[in-house]
Design a protein around this motif. Structure first.
Motif, mmCIF file in Angstrom:
data_model
loop_
_atom_site.group_PDB
_atom_site.id
_atom_site.type_symbol
_atom_site.label_atom_id
_atom_site.label_comp_id
_atom_site.label_asym_id
_atom_site.label_seq_id
_atom_site.Cartn_x
_atom_site.Cartn_y
_atom_site.Cartn_z
ATOM 1 N N GLY A 214 -61.182 -34.796 12.533
ATOM 2 C CA GLY A 214 -60.033 -34.027 12.061
ATOM 3 C C GLY A 214 -59.318 -34.662 10.886
ATOM 4 O O GLY A 214 -58.899 -33.972 9.950
ATOM 5 N N ASP A 215 -59.161 -35.988 10.926
ATOM 6 C CA ASP A 215 -58.492 -36.689 9.829
ATOM 7 C C ASP A 215 -59.283 -36.520 8.538
ATOM 8 O O ASP A 215 -58.729 -36.173 7.490
ATOM 9 N N ASN A 216 -60.575 -36.765 8.621
ATOM 10 C CA ASN A 216 -61.404 -36.641 7.426
ATOM 11 C C ASN A 216 -61.461 -35.203 6.915
ATOM 12 O O ASN A 216 -61.450 -34.959 5.710
ATOM 13 N N ALA A 217 -61.479 -34.257 7.849
ATOM 14 C CA ALA A 217 -61.490 -32.852 7.442
ATOM 15 C C ALA A 217 -60.207 -32.533 6.664
ATOM 16 O O ALA A 217 -60.242 -31.875 5.617
ATOM 17 N N ALA A 218 -59.073 -33.054 7.151
ATOM 18 C CA ALA A 218 -57.794 -32.807 6.482
ATOM 19 C C ALA A 218 -57.780 -33.449 5.092
ATOM 20 O O ALA A 218 -57.317 -32.846 4.120
ATOM 21 N N ILE A 219 -58.298 -34.665 5.000
ATOM 22 C CA ILE A 219 -58.322 -35.370 3.709
ATOM 23 C C ILE A 219 -59.232 -34.647 2.710
ATOM 24 O O ILE A 219 -58.852 -34.404 1.559
ATOM 25 N N ALA A 220 -60.427 -34.299 3.176
ATOM 26 C CA ALA A 220 -61.372 -33.608 2.288
ATOM 27 C C ALA A 220 -60.776 -32.288 1.803
ATOM 28 O O ALA A 220 -60.849 -31.961 0.607
ATOM 29 N N GLU A 221 -60.146 -31.540 2.708
ATOM 30 C CA GLU A 221 -59.558 -30.263 2.316
ATOM 31 C C GLU A 221 -58.406 -30.453 1.333
ATOM 32 O O GLU A 221 -58.237 -29.678 0.392
ATOM 33 N N ALA A 222 -57.615 -31.504 1.558
ATOM 34 C CA ALA A 222 -56.479 -31.755 0.661
ATOM 35 C C ALA A 222 -56.974 -32.115 -0.742
ATOM 36 O O ALA A 222 -56.433 -31.640 -1.745
ATOM 37 N N ILE A 223 -58.013 -32.949 -0.813
ATOM 38 C CA ILE A 223 -58.555 -33.324 -2.126
ATOM 39 C C ILE A 223 -59.123 -32.079 -2.832
ATOM 40 O O ILE A 223 -58.883 -31.865 -4.018
ATOM 41 N N LEU A 224 -59.836 -31.245 -2.060
ATOM 42 C CA LEU A 224 -60.415 -30.041 -2.656
ATOM 43 C C LEU A 224 -59.336 -29.088 -3.168
ATOM 44 O O LEU A 224 -59.463 -28.507 -4.248
ATOM 45 N N ALA A 225 -58.252 -28.955 -2.397
ATOM 46 C CA ALA A 225 -57.169 -28.047 -2.809
ATOM 47 C C ALA A 225 -56.501 -28.559 -4.087
ATOM 48 O O ALA A 225 -56.249 -27.795 -5.026
ATOM 49 N N MET A 226 -56.260 -29.886 -4.129
ATOM 50 C CA MET A 226 -55.629 -30.467 -5.313
ATOM 51 C C MET A 226 -56.547 -30.337 -6.529
ATOM 52 O O MET A 226 -56.109 -29.975 -7.622
ATOM 53 N N ALA A 227 -57.834 -30.636 -6.333
ATOM 54 C CA ALA A 227 -58.800 -30.576 -7.431
ATOM 55 C C ALA A 227 -58.880 -29.165 -8.003
ATOM 56 O O ALA A 227 -58.977 -28.979 -9.210
ATOM 57 N N ARG A 228 -58.809 -28.193 -7.125
ATOM 58 C CA ARG A 228 -58.887 -26.795 -7.573
ATOM 59 C C ARG A 228 -57.688 -26.469 -8.462
ATOM 60 O O ARG A 228 -57.827 -25.899 -9.529
ATOM 61 N N LYS A 229 -56.499 -26.892 -8.042
ATOM 62 C CA LYS A 229 -55.280 -26.649 -8.830
ATOM 63 C C LYS A 229 -55.353 -27.324 -10.190
ATOM 64 O O LYS A 229 -54.866 -26.809 -11.192
ATOM 65 N N LEU A 230 -55.921 -28.548 -10.208
ATOM 66 C CA LEU A 230 -55.972 -29.314 -11.455
ATOM 67 C C LEU A 230 -57.260 -29.047 -12.241
ATOM 68 O O LEU A 230 -57.525 -29.697 -13.252
ATOM 69 N N SER A 231 -58.065 -28.116 -11.760
ATOM 70 C CA SER A 231 -59.329 -27.729 -12.417
ATOM 71 C C SER A 231 -60.337 -28.857 -12.559
ATOM 72 O O SER A 231 -61.015 -28.973 -13.581
ATOM 73 N N PHE A 232 -60.430 -29.719 -11.549
ATOM 74 C CA PHE A 232 -61.503 -30.710 -11.527
ATOM 75 C C PHE A 232 -62.632 -30.151 -10.661
ATOM 76 O O PHE A 232 -62.354 -29.469 -9.682
ATOM 77 N N SER A 233 -63.857 -30.475 -11.027
ATOM 78 C CA SER A 233 -64.908 -30.170 -10.059
ATOM 79 C C SER A 233 -65.020 -31.347 -9.099
ATOM 80 O O SER A 233 -64.561 -32.446 -9.400
ATOM 81 N N VAL A 234 -65.602 -31.096 -7.939
ATOM 82 C CA VAL A 234 -65.637 -32.120 -6.893
ATOM 83 C C VAL A 234 -67.071 -32.332 -6.405
ATOM 84 O O VAL A 234 -67.803 -31.375 -6.173
ATOM 85 N N VAL A 235 -67.442 -33.606 -6.299
ATOM 86 C CA VAL A 235 -68.711 -33.988 -5.677
ATOM 87 C C VAL A 235 -68.374 -34.666 -4.349
ATOM 88 O O VAL A 235 -67.520 -35.546 -4.313
ATOM 89 N N ALA A 236 -69.022 -34.259 -3.274
ATOM 90 C CA ALA A 236 -68.895 -34.982 -2.010
ATOM 91 C C ALA A 236 -70.044 -35.979 -1.939
ATOM 92 O O ALA A 236 -71.200 -35.622 -2.101
ATOM 93 N N GLU A 237 -69.689 -37.262 -1.738
ATOM 94 C CA GLU A 237 -70.691 -38.327 -1.667
ATOM 95 C C GLU A 237 -71.121 -38.561 -0.224
ATOM 96 O O GLU A 237 -70.321 -38.405 0.696
ATOM 97 N N GLY A 238 -72.368 -38.964 -0.045
ATOM 98 C CA GLY A 238 -72.825 -39.391 1.273
ATOM 99 C C GLY A 238 -73.009 -38.263 2.265
ATOM 100 O O GLY A 238 -72.764 -38.429 3.458
ATOM 101 N N VAL A 239 -73.434 -37.095 1.778
ATOM 102 C CA VAL A 239 -73.699 -35.963 2.674
ATOM 103 C C VAL A 239 -75.050 -36.176 3.355
ATOM 104 O O VAL A 239 -76.071 -36.294 2.687
ATOM 105 N N GLU A 240 -75.005 -36.281 4.670
ATOM 106 C CA GLU A 240 -76.234 -36.605 5.407
ATOM 107 C C GLU A 240 -76.675 -35.495 6.336
ATOM 108 O O GLU A 240 -77.808 -35.494 6.812
ATOM 109 N N THR A 241 -75.770 -34.560 6.644
ATOM 110 C CA THR A 241 -76.138 -33.496 7.596
ATOM 111 C C THR A 241 -75.834 -32.108 7.038
ATOM 112 O O THR A 241 -74.958 -31.934 6.179
ATOM 113 N N GLU A 242 -76.573 -31.121 7.586
ATOM 114 C CA GLU A 242 -76.343 -29.719 7.246
ATOM 115 C C GLU A 242 -74.917 -29.303 7.588
ATOM 116 O O GLU A 242 -74.303 -28.525 6.862
#
Ligand code: C2E
Ligand code: MG
Ligand code: MG
Ligand code: MG
Length: 291
Positions: A214-242
Motif C-alpha cells: 500500500g505504501d509503495n502504491a501510494a508513492i508510485a501513484e503520487a509520483i505519476l500524478a505529479m509527473a503528469r501535471k508537470l508533463s514529465f514522462s515516467v519510467v518505472a524501474e525494476g518491473v519484474e512481474t505482470e
C-alpha cells in the motif's frame, strides 16, 4: 582474558580491513589499466512502452570484465572511479562507445529508438561535458534526440541554480534528460519544474511489492500524478512481474523497465533480441515481448 579477546578482535578487524584494503588496491590498480586493456563493455536493457510493450529505448549499463574477478558490477567500481577521478575517461568512453554502437545498429538496419546513459556526479560537474556529448554525437552521426542522459536528484539539487543552466545547455544540444532513482533523494519540487527535464525514473524500491504494498502504491501513484501535471514522462524501474506492469500501466505510467522484459544484454545479443520483434508492432502477451 578480556585483554586476550580484545587483541583477537583487533587482529580479526585488522585482517578484515587488510583484505578490504587489498581488494580496493587491486580494483584501483586494475581500474587504471582497464580502459587501455579493453576490459569495459556495455550492456543494454530494454525500456518498453507500458501499453504495447514496444521497445522505446535501451539503458546503457557499464560492465568491467576483470581478468581475475570476472564481471564486476558498476556498484563496486563506479564509486572508486569517482574517488580516483578515473570516471572522466571512463565516462567519456561510455558516451562515445554508446554512440558508436547505436550507429552500428543503424547500419545493420536494427531499430533502436534511443539510448539512455548514466552520468556520475563528477562527470556532471566537469567542464566540457557539453562538448564531450556533442563530440560523441557528431563523431557517430547520431541525432541528439536519440540520446537521453540520466542523473540523480543529488547531482542536480547540489547546486540547483547552476544545474538549471547546465541542464539548459544540454537541452539546447537536443538531448533528453532524466532523473534516475527518483524518490530516493531530496528534490526541491520548485526546482524540479524549472529544470528542462523529460523523464522521471521511479526507483526500483518503490516498484517492489506493487500492487499489494500500500505504501509503495501510494508513492508510485503520487509520483505519476505529479509527473503528469508537470508533463514529465515516467519510467518505472525494476518491473519484474505482470501484476506490477498492469498496475503501473493502469495508473498512467508510460514506460517500463525490468527483468520482466529483459535483463541487461551484451551488445552481441541485441540483434537477435531486436530482429525477432521488428518490424511488426509488439503486443502484450503472457509477460513476454512478442510480435
Ligand atoms: P541504475 O542506473 O538505476 O540502473 C538500473 C539497475 O537496476 C541496473 O543495475 C539494472 O541491471 C538493475 N535492474 C534492472 N531491472 C531490474 C529488475 O527488474 N530487478 C532488479 N533487481 N534489478 C534490475 P546495474 O547494471 O548493476 O547498475 C547499477 C548502477 O550502476 C546503475 O543504477 C547506475 O547508477 C550505475 N551505472 C551503470 N552503468 C553506469 C555508467 O556507465 N556510468 C555511471 N556513472 N554509472 C553507471
Ligand atoms: Mg540509470
Ligand atoms: Mg535507476
Ligand atoms: Mg537504481
Amino acid at each position: 582474558r578480556a585483554k586476550e579477546a580484545g587483541k583477537n578482535t583487533y587482529q580479526f578487524f585488522a585482517a578484515e580491513m587488510n583484505a578490504q584494503a587489498i581488494e580496493r588496491l587491486q580494483l584501483e590498480r586494475g581500474l587504471r589499466q582497464a580502459l587501455e586493456r579493453g576490459e569495459f563493455e556495455l550492456h543494454f536493457q530494454p525500456i518498453v512502452a507500458a501499453a504495447t510493450y514496444r521497445l522505446e529505448a535501451l539503458e546503457v549499463l557499464l560492465r568491467w570484465r576483470h581478468p581475475e574477478l570476472g564481471l564486476v558490477s558498476p556498484v563496486r567500481f563506479i564509486p572508486l572511479a569517482e574517488e580516483t577521478g578515473l570516471i572522466r575517461p571512463i565516462g567519456d568512453w561510455v558516451i562515445r562507445q554508446a554512440c558508436r554502437q547505436l550507429a552500428e545498429w543503424d547500419c545493420l538496419g536494427l531499430h533502436v529508438p534511443r539510448l539512455a546513459i548514466n552520468l556520475s556526479a563528477r562527470q556532471f560537474e566537469q567542464q566540457g561535458l557539453i562538448m564531450q556529448v556533442a563530440g560523441a554525437l557528431a563523431e557517430a552521426g547520431i541525432a541528439a534526440g536519440r540520446l537521453e542522459l540520466e542523473m540523480t536528484e543529488s547531482m542536480v539539487m547540489q547546486n540547483p541554480s547552476e544545474a538549471v543552466s547546465l541542464l539548459g545547455e544540454l537541452k539546447a544540444l537536443g538531448v533528453r534528460l532524466s532523473i534516475d532513482d527518483f524518490g530516493t533523494g531530496y528534490s526541491s519540487l520548485s526546482y524540479l519544474k524549472r529544470f528542462p527535464l523529460d523523464t522521471l525514473k521511479i526507483d526500483r524500491s518503490f516498484i517492489e511489492g506493487l500492487p499489494g504494498d500500500g505504501d509503495n502504491a501510494a508513492i508510485a501513484e503520487a509520483i505519476l500524478a505529479m509527473a503528469r501535471k508537470l508533463s514529465f514522462s515516467v519510467v518505472a524501474e525494476g518491473v519484474e512481474t505482470e501484476a506490477q506492469a498492469a498496475f503501473l500501466c493502469a495508473k498512467g505510467c508510460q514506460l517500463l523497465q525490468g527483468y520482466l522484459f529483459s535483463r541487461p544484454l551484451p551488445a552481441a545479443e541485441l540483434p537477435a533480441f531486436l530482429q525477432q520483434r521488428s518490424p511488426q508492432p509488439l503486443t502484450r502477451e503472457r509477460g513476454a515481448i512478442v510480435r
